[in-house]
Design an enzyme around this catalytic site. Structure first.
Site, PDB file in Angstrom:
ATOM      1  N   LYS A 246       0.988  -1.172   0.158  1.00  0.00           N
ATOM      2  CA  LYS A 246       0.242   0.072   0.002  1.00  0.00           C
ATOM      3  C   LYS A 246       0.876   1.169   0.075  1.00  0.00           C
ATOM      4  O   LYS A 246       1.365   1.997   1.227  1.00  0.00           O
ATOM      5  CB  LYS A 246      -0.978   0.108   1.208  1.00  0.00           C
ATOM      6  CG  LYS A 246      -2.036   1.198   1.105  1.00  0.00           C
ATOM      7  CD  LYS A 246      -3.153   0.852   2.405  1.00  0.00           C
ATOM      8  CE  LYS A 246      -3.934   1.877   2.489  1.00  0.00           C
ATOM      9  NZ  LYS A 246      -5.042   2.051   1.347  1.00  0.00           N
TER      10      LYS A 246
HETATM   11  C1  PLP Z   1      -6.304   0.337  -3.773  1.00  0.00           C
HETATM   12  C2  PLP Z   1      -7.244  -0.152  -2.898  1.00  0.00           C
HETATM   13  N1  PLP Z   1      -7.813  -1.536  -3.004  1.00  0.00           N
HETATM   14  C3  PLP Z   1      -8.362  -1.681  -1.984  1.00  0.00           C
HETATM   15  C4  PLP Z   1      -8.531  -1.321  -0.555  1.00  0.00           C
HETATM   16  C5  PLP Z   1      -9.368  -1.812   0.407  1.00  0.00           C
HETATM   17  O1  PLP Z   1      -8.446  -2.313   1.352  1.00  0.00           O
HETATM   18  P1  PLP Z   1      -8.852  -2.420   2.929  1.00  0.00           P
HETATM   19  O2  PLP Z   1     -10.206  -3.066   2.980  1.00  0.00           O
HETATM   20  O3  PLP Z   1      -7.850  -3.144   3.507  1.00  0.00           O
HETATM   21  O4  PLP Z   1      -9.178  -1.020   3.387  1.00  0.00           O
HETATM   22  C6  PLP Z   1      -7.916   0.186  -0.606  1.00  0.00           C
HETATM   23  C7  PLP Z   1      -8.027   0.953   0.660  1.00  0.00           C
HETATM   24  O5  PLP Z   1      -7.218   0.969   1.375  1.00  0.00           O
HETATM   25  C8  PLP Z   1      -7.340   0.637  -1.840  1.00  0.00           C
HETATM   26  O6  PLP Z   1      -6.648   1.715  -1.820  1.00  0.00           O
END
Ligand code: PLP
Length: 320
Positions: free
Chosen positions: A159
């Protein structure tokens, strides 16, 4: 969403006033996108404030840092405790949690060696990402002309702040074209994810979602929703999905920390199912909200209460 500009931010172990939480413009992250971050939530549950899957978020933060060869000077337990303490100091009962690990100020050049790895944690109140109507009825979305990052260009499982350049292009294009959100395909043309959310498709009551190999962020809400759906007795398939599965779906919905569980009512102006939130989405959404609000049993131990001693001792903590 405008920041109130008050409260404390955790920077490298020190609590700093919101307006004083600054970094130098020559910091490596500003020029080369060398940061990784998290987004988690603390909910005001019926048993007191509790963070949802904070351990999983902190683990992913350190995983993201590892992929980018960043030596984080704090371990997972220290960072988790820092979040808990910060929520108490800022007297939030519910908030969005944003830890950030970034290459700081020392020298500039693509090679970050020599730049410190700094850590900050900030919190703010962030309610529903979309409108209440979106939660109950659904979003109009488009398939983006931008593909998600390819696996051999940038690691989707990290991330990284840099990934959000791609997300911004997807989001801005969708909004400029009159949609609520965009869905990106991977570079093979298969379904990937939204600009900041994972995606699920329901057809004949079987639930499908793209696998981690389809350039998605391995979402913690995605993992929770897969678990909830299986607990509810649904079959869930993590598999490569072609774009047209969207159009043929009975139901499509987004999941993520920010969007929680949000239905999609049309894709590329093609109506999905009945054109509003479907029954499977509603069932999963309801269970998700019941768990995070403390109204359903926390069977998987996902809630980390700020005060494990119980709600009684929290009476002194009120939102400012
Ligand atoms: C690109 C992306 N995909 C998926 C998610 C969903 O991830 P999470 O459920 O861990 O927040 C996020 C959010 O953080 C994101 O930025």
């Amino acid at each position: 969403m405008a920041f109130p500009g008050t409260g404390k931010i955790w920077m490298n172990g020190t609590l700093v006033d919101w307006m004083d939480a600054r970094i130098h413009v020559a910091s490596h992250v500003v020029h080369y996108g060398s940061g990784v971050f998290e987004g988690a939530r603390c909910y005001d549950t019926s048993n007191g404030p509790a963070c949802f899957r904070l351990d999983a978020h902190m683990r992913r933060l350190l995983d993201s840092a590892k992929i980018y060869r960043m030596d984080v000077p704090y371990d997972q337990a220290t960072l988790t405790q820092a979040v808990i303490d910060l929520i108490k100091v800022n007297r939030f009962r519910a908030c969005y949690i944003r830890p950030l690990v970034y290459r700081g100020y020392s020298q500039l050049g693509v090679n970050p060696d020599g730049c410190p790895v700094d850590v900050a944690i900030m919190l703010w109140e962030w309610g529903a990402y979309f409108t209440k109507d979106a939660i109950e009825v659904g979003l109009n979305v488009k398939v983006s002309t931008w593909a998600r990052i390819a696996p051999n260009t940038m690691p989707g499982m990290a991330k990284s702040v840099a990934n959000y350049a791609n997300s911004q292009l997807i989001k801005m294009e969708a909004v400029a074209d009159g949609y609520d959100e965009g869905i990106a395909l991977d570079t093979q043309g298969n379904l990937s994810e939204g600009s900041g959310q994972n995606i699920f498709i329901v057809r004949d009551r079987v639930i499908h979602t793209p696998p981690v190999g389809s350039s998605i962020l391995s979402g913690i809400t995605r993992d929770s929703v897969v678990t909830i759906a299986r607990d509810l007795g649904f079959e869930v398939r993590e598999q490569v999905l072609p774009r047209e599965m969207l159009y043929l779906a009975d139901e499509v919905f987004f999941v993520g920390t920010a969007v929680e569980v949000t239905p999609i009512k049309s894709v590329d102006k093609i109506q999905i199912g009945s054109g509003r939130r479907g029954p499977v989405t509603e069932q999963i959404q309801q269970r998700f909200f019941d768990i995070v609000r403390g109204d359903a049993p926390d069977a998987h131990g996902w809630l980390q209460y700020l005060d494990p001693a119980g709600p009684a001792t929290l009476r002194a903590v009120t939102r400012r």
